[in-house]
Motif scaffolding. Sequence first.
Motif, PDB file in Angstrom:
ATOM      1  N   LYS A 227      -1.787  20.997  21.536  1.00 28.58           N
ATOM      2  CA  LYS A 227      -2.099  21.660  20.118  1.00 28.58           C
ATOM      3  C   LYS A 227      -3.584  21.341  19.697  1.00 28.58           C
ATOM      4  CE  LYS A 227       2.660  20.105  19.022  1.00 28.58           C
ATOM      5  NZ  LYS A 227       3.553  19.405  18.211  1.00 28.58           N
ATOM      6  N   LYS A 228      -4.378  22.442  19.807  1.00 31.06           N
ATOM      7  CA  LYS A 228      -5.898  22.340  19.688  1.00 31.06           C
ATOM      8  C   LYS A 228      -6.337  21.949  18.304  1.00 31.06           C
ATOM      9  CE  LYS A 228      -6.417  23.909  23.780  1.00 31.06           C
ATOM     10  NZ  LYS A 228      -6.930  23.419  24.882  1.00 31.06           N
ATOM     11  N   ASN A 229      -5.506  21.936  17.178  1.00 33.04           N
ATOM     12  CA  ASN A 229      -6.130  21.776  15.995  1.00 33.04           C
ATOM     13  C   ASN A 229      -5.924  20.067  15.819  1.00 33.04           C
ATOM     14  OD1 ASN A 229      -3.322  21.828  16.026  1.00 33.04           O
ATOM     15  ND2 ASN A 229      -3.144  22.459  13.972  1.00 33.04           N
ATOM     16  N   ILE A 230      -5.506  19.118  16.838  1.00 42.33           N
ATOM     17  CA  ILE A 230      -5.311  17.671  16.234  1.00 42.33           C
ATOM     18  C   ILE A 230      -6.475  17.142  16.979  1.00 42.33           C
ATOM     19  CG2 ILE A 230      -3.823  15.903  16.703  1.00 42.33           C
ATOM     20  CD1 ILE A 230      -1.458  17.836  16.890  1.00 42.33           C
ATOM     21  N   PRO A 231      -7.174  16.291  16.198  1.00 41.22           N
ATOM     22  CA  PRO A 231      -8.300  15.581  16.667  1.00 41.22           C
ATOM     23  C   PRO A 231      -7.778  14.567  17.659  1.00 41.22           C
ATOM     24  CG  PRO A 231      -8.407  15.883  14.420  1.00 41.22           C
ATOM     25  CD  PRO A 231      -7.051  16.147  14.838  1.00 41.22           C
ATOM     26  N   VAL A 232      -8.692  14.206  18.586  1.00 40.06           N
ATOM     27  CA  VAL A 232      -8.430  13.061  19.584  1.00 40.06           C
ATOM     28  C   VAL A 232      -8.018  11.790  18.841  1.00 40.06           C
ATOM     29  CG1 VAL A 232      -9.181  11.809  21.542  1.00 40.06           C
ATOM     30  CG2 VAL A 232      -9.649  14.386  21.589  1.00 40.06           C
ATOM     31  N   SER A 233      -8.782  11.486  17.936  1.00 39.47           N
ATOM     32  CA  SER A 233      -8.583  10.111  17.234  1.00 39.47           C
ATOM     33  C   SER A 233      -7.349  10.027  16.475  1.00 39.47           C
ATOM     34  CB  SER A 233      -9.601  10.081  15.906  1.00 39.47           C
ATOM     35  OG  SER A 233      -9.674  11.157  15.017  1.00 39.47           O
ATOM     36  N   GLU A 234      -6.800  11.397  16.036  1.00 39.05           N
ATOM     37  CA  GLU A 234      -5.243  11.281  15.605  1.00 39.05           C
ATOM     38  C   GLU A 234      -4.223  11.312  16.596  1.00 39.05           C
ATOM     39  OE1 GLU A 234      -2.713  14.407  12.920  1.00 39.05           O
ATOM     40  OE2 GLU A 234      -4.756  14.492  12.573  1.00 39.05           O
ATOM     41  N   VAL A 235      -4.524  11.940  17.558  1.00 37.73           N
ATOM     42  CA  VAL A 235      -3.512  11.570  18.914  1.00 37.73           C
ATOM     43  C   VAL A 235      -3.341  10.195  19.156  1.00 37.73           C
ATOM     44  CG1 VAL A 235      -3.171  12.245  21.201  1.00 37.73           C
ATOM     45  CG2 VAL A 235      -3.971  14.061  19.874  1.00 37.73           C
ATOM     46  N   ALA A 236      -4.727   9.594  19.223  1.00 40.16           N
ATOM     47  CA  ALA A 236      -4.643   8.270  19.699  1.00 40.16           C
ATOM     48  C   ALA A 236      -3.654   7.226  18.795  1.00 40.16           C
ATOM     49  CB  ALA A 236      -6.015   7.591  19.821  1.00 40.16           C
ATOM     50  N   LEU A 237      -3.781   7.439  17.378  1.00 41.68           N
ATOM     51  CA  LEU A 237      -3.244   6.756  16.306  1.00 41.68           C
ATOM     52  C   LEU A 237      -1.750   7.090  16.592  1.00 41.68           C
ATOM     53  CD1 LEU A 237      -5.300   7.175  13.332  1.00 41.68           C
ATOM     54  CD2 LEU A 237      -4.860   5.102  14.692  1.00 41.68           C
ATOM     55  N   SER A 238      -1.465   8.328  16.780  1.00 45.08           N
ATOM     56  CA  SER A 238       0.006   8.908  17.185  1.00 45.08           C
ATOM     57  C   SER A 238       0.939   8.415  18.140  1.00 45.08           C
ATOM     58  CB  SER A 238       0.080  10.472  16.951  1.00 45.08           C
ATOM     59  OG  SER A 238      -0.514  11.205  16.065  1.00 45.08           O
ATOM     60  N   VAL A 239       0.079   7.686  19.287  1.00 45.35           N
ATOM     61  CA  VAL A 239       0.914   7.123  20.258  1.00 45.35           C
ATOM     62  C   VAL A 239       0.528   5.527  20.458  1.00 45.35           C
ATOM     63  CG1 VAL A 239       0.890   9.129  21.854  1.00 45.35           C
ATOM     64  CG2 VAL A 239      -1.076   7.702  21.889  1.00 45.35           C
ATOM     65  N   GLY A 240      -0.012   5.248  19.083  1.00 46.04           N
ATOM     66  CA  GLY A 240      -0.017   3.570  18.826  1.00 46.04           C
ATOM     67  C   GLY A 240      -1.060   3.007  19.488  1.00 46.04           C
ATOM     68  N   TYR A 241      -2.393   3.749  19.552  1.00 40.81           N
ATOM     69  CA  TYR A 241      -3.844   3.204  19.812  1.00 40.81           C
ATOM     70  C   TYR A 241      -4.546   3.076  18.442  1.00 40.81           C
ATOM     71  CZ  TYR A 241      -2.761   3.043  24.879  1.00 40.81           C
ATOM     72  OH  TYR A 241      -2.246   2.688  26.198  1.00 40.81           O
ATOM     73  N   ASN A 242      -5.218   2.076  18.061  1.00 33.23           N
ATOM     74  CA  ASN A 242      -6.017   2.069  17.205  1.00 33.23           C
ATOM     75  C   ASN A 242      -7.380   1.913  17.698  1.00 33.23           C
ATOM     76  OD1 ASN A 242      -4.073   1.482  15.082  1.00 33.23           O
ATOM     77  ND2 ASN A 242      -3.966  -0.614  15.679  1.00 33.23           N
ATOM     78  N   SER A 243      -7.685   1.717  18.812  1.00 33.47           N
ATOM     79  CA  SER A 243      -8.823   1.870  19.431  1.00 33.47           C
ATOM     80  C   SER A 243      -9.292   2.984  20.287  1.00 33.47           C
ATOM     81  CB  SER A 243      -9.280   0.633  20.288  1.00 33.47           C
ATOM     82  OG  SER A 243     -10.381   0.730  21.106  1.00 33.47           O
ATOM     83  N   LEU A 244     -10.036   3.939  19.967  1.00 30.20           N
ATOM     84  CA  LEU A 244     -10.236   5.277  20.681  1.00 30.20           C
ATOM     85  C   LEU A 244     -10.724   5.119  22.313  1.00 30.20           C
ATOM     86  CD1 LEU A 244      -9.867   8.260  20.563  1.00 30.20           C
ATOM     87  CD2 LEU A 244     -12.387   8.273  19.621  1.00 30.20           C
ATOM     88  N   PRO A 245     -11.702   3.961  22.133  1.00 31.58           N
ATOM     89  CA  PRO A 245     -12.116   4.083  23.602  1.00 31.58           C
ATOM     90  C   PRO A 245     -10.960   3.381  24.592  1.00 31.58           C
ATOM     91  CG  PRO A 245     -13.667   2.860  22.238  1.00 31.58           C
ATOM     92  CD  PRO A 245     -12.608   3.517  21.343  1.00 31.58           C
ATOM     93  N   SER A 246     -10.299   2.441  24.089  1.00 36.13           N
ATOM     94  CA  SER A 246      -9.003   2.054  24.891  1.00 36.13           C
ATOM     95  C   SER A 246      -8.135   3.017  25.089  1.00 36.13           C
ATOM     96  CB  SER A 246      -8.324   1.086  24.342  1.00 36.13           C
ATOM     97  OG  SER A 246      -7.136   0.369  24.864  1.00 36.13           O
ATOM     98  N   PHE A 247      -7.861   4.059  24.262  1.00 34.59           N
ATOM     99  CA  PHE A 247      -7.005   5.062  24.462  1.00 34.59           C
ATOM    100  C   PHE A 247      -7.710   6.179  25.308  1.00 34.59           C
ATOM    101  CE2 PHE A 247      -6.266   9.848  23.392  1.00 34.59           C
ATOM    102  CZ  PHE A 247      -4.930   9.692  23.755  1.00 34.59           C
TER     103      PHE A 247
END
Length: 271
Positions: A227-247
């Motif tokens: 879904k192109k309109n969802i930022p990567v940072s939001e995707v990370a949070l949606s699957v339980g990752y608070n750290s973007l680099p870790s995700f």
Amino acid sequence: MIKVEKKEKYYITEVDANQYSIYCHHDLMGELLIPNHSHDKDQFLYTEGGVVYVKTEKKTYFLPARHFMWIPAGVKHSIHPNAEDVIMRNLYFPKEEMGMDFYKKEGIYPVNDLLLNLLLFTNRWNGNLEQDTRNYTIAKALKVLLPELSGNSLELSLPLAKDKRLLKITEYINAHLHEHLLFTDIAQQYGFSTRTLHRIFTKDLSMSFIQYFTICRMLRAIELLQKKNIPVSEVALSVGYNSLPSFSNTFYKLLGQRPSEYAKGKNILEK
């Protein structure tokens, strides 16, 4: 737009009608299920515009956009796209008894630029490609190149739980991918010791709880990144990752590319 014809199911009536031809089918799915079936031919399945689940008797494979799956002849499988407008490119090849090991097992692989260009070249093909024709030769060349271009199969599959006690646990995990689940809490919640639950996981699924949980998270992330309109940072949070680099690092280990790269990927077969 690609026109979806209402006709007999080609994968039942046409694919194996001519045992010597390479059969080609490229179209919108137009349906949310291709029921369980098998072919006398090997199948190359490439997809765009969404995500496709391919279920065999032992595993559920997760085929993301811009990847392909190789399905050997005789393997029973059903196909479940996440939307009716998913585009599939199917090439069915006559089985070769003395073929390389690559062709004898299921696997999911990313496509590189060369494969993408070959697929784009075959964009208008449909039906049987007869031996000694130009299109047959091109399709056969694509098959021959696959082992050289594909590398190792990606771990985009999950085993199906056979132990009934695990079914409820895996359902719970998939419903709570955004949470910080602890193995000790899961074991206590379902009345197991951690040692017993670990043994059940490894015996029935051939992987640990954390491996299963991580793969589930990444598969959900792939769906969201479509879904192109969802930022990567939001995707990370949606699957339980608070750290973007870790995700990003975990995603890279599974798919061989960063989530930002995957999200920007182009579809070549869209009309």
